[in-house]
Design an enzyme around this catalytic site. Sequence first.
Site, PDB file in Angstrom:
ATOM      1  N   PHE A  65       7.552   6.357   3.201  1.00 49.32           N
ATOM      2  CA  PHE A  65       6.157   6.177   3.589  1.00 49.32           C
ATOM      3  C   PHE A  65       6.035   5.737   5.045  1.00 49.32           C
ATOM      4  O   PHE A  65       5.027   5.962   5.700  1.00 49.32           O
ATOM      5  CB  PHE A  65       5.452   5.174   2.653  1.00 49.32           C
ATOM      6  CG  PHE A  65       5.850   3.740   2.849  1.00 49.32           C
ATOM      7  CD1 PHE A  65       5.169   2.942   3.756  1.00 49.32           C
ATOM      8  CD2 PHE A  65       6.887   3.189   2.115  1.00 49.32           C
ATOM      9  CE1 PHE A  65       5.530   1.606   3.931  1.00 49.32           C
ATOM     10  CE2 PHE A  65       7.246   1.861   2.282  1.00 49.32           C
ATOM     11  CZ  PHE A  65       6.562   1.068   3.201  1.00 49.32           C
ATOM     12  N   LYS A  66       7.101   5.155   5.570  1.00 54.51           N
ATOM     13  CA  LYS A  66       7.090   4.654   6.943  1.00 54.51           C
ATOM     14  C   LYS A  66       6.971   5.780   7.969  1.00 54.51           C
ATOM     15  O   LYS A  66       6.570   5.549   9.109  1.00 54.51           O
ATOM     16  CB  LYS A  66       8.332   3.823   7.185  1.00 54.51           C
ATOM     17  CG  LYS A  66       8.313   2.559   6.346  1.00 54.51           C
ATOM     18  CD  LYS A  66       9.673   1.933   6.196  1.00 54.51           C
ATOM     19  CE  LYS A  66       9.519   0.685   5.360  1.00 54.51           C
ATOM     20  NZ  LYS A  66      10.538   0.429   4.450  1.00 54.51           N
TER      21      LYS A  66
END
Length: 169
Positions: A65-66
Site C-alpha cells: 500500500f505504501k
Amino acid sequence: LKNLNYNELSTEIISQFSADFISREELSSLINKSYSTFRKKDVVKISNIEELKLLELFHGPTLAFKDVAMQFIGNLYEYYLSKNNKKINIVVATSGDTGAAAIDAIKGKSNLNIFVLHPYNRISSVQRKIMTTVEEKNVFNIAIEGNFDDCQNIVKSMFSDLEFSKSIN
C-alpha cells in the site's frame, strides 16, 4: 469531483497545497508518471464483497500500500531537487515493505540516493529480493545484524547528530 479519475482527483487536491512551487500541468504530469506503473488505471480500486466495500491498495510495483504515496514522493523529490539544483541522501530503516516501496520510488532518480537498513535474515525472502536485486547506482542496501529496532536506532542516531546529518545532506 465525482467524475474525476484518481489522477485528476489527486491533481485537484494536491494543487491546492503546491501551487507556489509547481504548476498544475507539471503536477498532473508528475502524478500520471507516478502511477503509470500500477496494474490498475484507477490506482486504488474499491471492490464489493456482499454489503462490504474493500479498498485495494496493492496494485503498485511492489504490491505494498505504501506504493500509493511513495511513487509520487519519489517523483516530487526528483522534480524539486532538479529545479533547485540540490542533492539529498535518504536513509531509512525497514522491516520489509517500506524499504521495497521506497527503493522502487527512488531508484534511478537523479539528485537522490537511498540507503536502506534492514535486519539481516529477518525479512521475508521476497522482500529481501525486491530490495537487494536493484542495480541502480543510487540504491544502497545495508543488512544489519540485529532486529528492526537496531536498524531504526542507527538511523535515529544519524538524525540526532546534526553535524553528521548536515554533512551528508
